[in-house]
Design an enzyme around this catalytic site. Sequence first.
Site, PDB file in Angstrom:
ATOM      1  N   ASP A 343     -59.847  35.179  21.513  1.00 54.11           N
ATOM      2  CA  ASP A 343     -59.982  36.112  20.406  1.00 54.11           C
ATOM      3  C   ASP A 343     -58.653  36.245  19.669  1.00 54.11           C
ATOM      4  O   ASP A 343     -57.583  36.366  20.291  1.00 54.11           O
ATOM      5  CB  ASP A 343     -60.421  37.476  20.962  1.00 54.11           C
ATOM      6  N   GLU A 379     -60.172  31.322  18.169  1.00 60.50           N
ATOM      7  CA  GLU A 379     -60.523  32.009  16.939  1.00 60.50           C
ATOM      8  C   GLU A 379     -59.224  31.995  16.127  1.00 60.50           C
ATOM      9  O   GLU A 379     -58.314  32.790  16.402  1.00 60.50           O
ATOM     10  CB  GLU A 379     -60.973  33.449  17.206  1.00 60.50           C
TER      11      GLU A 379
END
Length: 725
Positions: A343, A379
């Site tokens: 993330d 990401e």
Amino acid sequence: MQSWPGTPYPLGATYDGAGTNFAIFSEGAELVELCLFDDEGVETRVRLFERDGFVWHCYLPKVLPGQRYGYRVHGPYDPASGQRFNPNKLLLDPYAKAIDGNIEWNQSVFAYNFGDPDSRNDEDSAASMPKGVVINPFFDWVGDRHPRTPYADSFIYEAHVKGLTQLHPDVPEDMRGTYAGIAHPSVVNHLKNLGVTAIELMPVHEFVHDSTLVEKGLRNYWGYNTLNYFAPHGDYSSAGDDGQQVQEFKAMVKTLHANNIEVILDVVYNHTAEGNHLGPTLSFRGIDNEAYYKLEADDKRYYTDYTGTGNSLNMRSPHSLQLIMDSLRYWVLEMHVDGFRFDLASTLARELHDVDKLSSFFDLVQQDPIVSQAKLIAEPWDVGPGGYQVGNFPPLWTEWNGKYRDTVRDFWRGEPATLGEFATRITGSSDLYQRDGRRPVASINFVTAHDGFTLRDLVSYNDKHNDANGEENRDGESHNRSWNSGVEGPTDDPAINELRGRQQRNFIATLLLSQGVPMLLHGDELGRTQNGNNNTYAQDSELSWVHWDTADVELVEFTRRLAELRHNHPTFRRRHFFSGRIAKRGEGEGLPDVVWLSTDGSRMEGEDWNEAFVRAMGCFLNGDAITGRDAWGQRITDKSFLIYFNASETDVEVTVPSHEISMTWEVVVDTASGERTHAQPGDTFVMPQRSMAVLREWSEADAVPTITSSISVISPSPTDQTSMS
């Protein structure tokens, strides 16, 4: 209590069959106390006298799995200099392998008095804090193996442990919303039926339900607020959270592996649940604030925030880096997971300020013999300056391709001048990944993900409808690149509902037949809706859970057939980018590996790409041009394909090419009608508005296919397999 010196490694609480070794890092601490809690919550403190390399440690014989514990760390409390030690605050071990209980939000878990951030609060927080749990590390892994599916053959399914299983009618009630629920045969069989090769689980590291959400009667549903990087989230365990969650997680992994499904974890190493200077003192902040967090250079009371959540881990600290690498290795070696999706991964590359492709984190991952062999998915953005780094991660990494998502959405909603970029995205995004030696599989292609609309909502809403979140619809992305097909939200108009169904099929077909690695959001194949809410981070409710009882069974079957088509044909799973090179099978002049076609059957020319109003085209994929060899060293070939896209608002007449590309074709995918079965060179046919068709090379030797008209997909023939020459 009897205490032996123990060892400084491994960090955490390690049971060896006779007793438990405890070790915790703190460079700034003056004294560290290990706190043991019995079943009634009575606390026993054990002072740690041994310290090696700033690691405080001891060994306690006869301390067994199930023992609950925490730490009290003594040292200076001077926020202005970055030090926030306070022994009145019970602290969770950053290396705890299991956690029991939840935070009770009150003044005691904050190290300052409300209203005065620079003050000191000395209320004891032990009664309001969850506790670490000593676990039994032993598990029967006999027979387990990592599937190790190559990226090119992967089909990733992004899922939420609770959301996927909470309403599944075939999962026993006590197993719903848990790791055991994911491993239930009904869920596993659904994944296998779809052709899924990897399930990407949204955060399962122990996380916190923020006090601001609790006050509103909401919960942190997504889990992007990590409290600990080693402990599986206890609420997802059907067996209990006194260490049973570890065994249940391992059993889930073993079951998925037995069905050839990899487990990828969505991990949040960029920030923690302690937030900014106004946040609670739960673990890292009270153990060694300066080592674990990146502080503002001109005023160390404040935290540098590249994530929008209040803090960022200090990627210049060897102890933060060690924490991350130890955690990654633990999940691979002890929990047997197969990969990670990072993330806001750009934050991990910020050592000073800018995103650094050569940062220490990337160096550590590259040289680590364990972590480097796992699937690594970034990401590739954060909220800091220059944080959008799609295409810029090192060669070992794959990336969520946000440009793919945006372009495919724009194309199918009919935005002008998208043809050229659409062609680039569906062929693997060579502009992003080819220059540094990466291949099409570096692109993790997706149309929807947990953050945003579901696929059904993408074709049903122009605007977000997030009122349930209690933020007056201010939260969530406002520019969704969605199109409601003419009416906002649910409608009884059969024409609009048919168009929405077609658009969903267009997106799924595009996703599964693009070069790169497809990722599908859980429930998109079922027609799942969130009623237009594109930010369900706090919606732990039926709004965000998957409703299996209302599944669109035809869409499920359509998705399955597309995945099967992709699996059967390496043309859609190329390991190298298209180059325009000529390839041929047997006699003849051969054809380029890819040819872009106008709807009149001719090749696309430069001016064709620049016409803003053109929203339809075709693509020839040469099955003779598959690069690679099989296990016997023979060159792999495949059937050739024609793919036609019509994103316009009108029907378009298409002419099948008849000069260089002179083959007989069978229609294997038609997202609109499914009426046509075969096409000869020079034939014309009409493509309805907003539709997609896939034609496969056909010969008399092929068995006559049968049409499943309700889903517009032709069943594979017995000869529909990769051929060798």
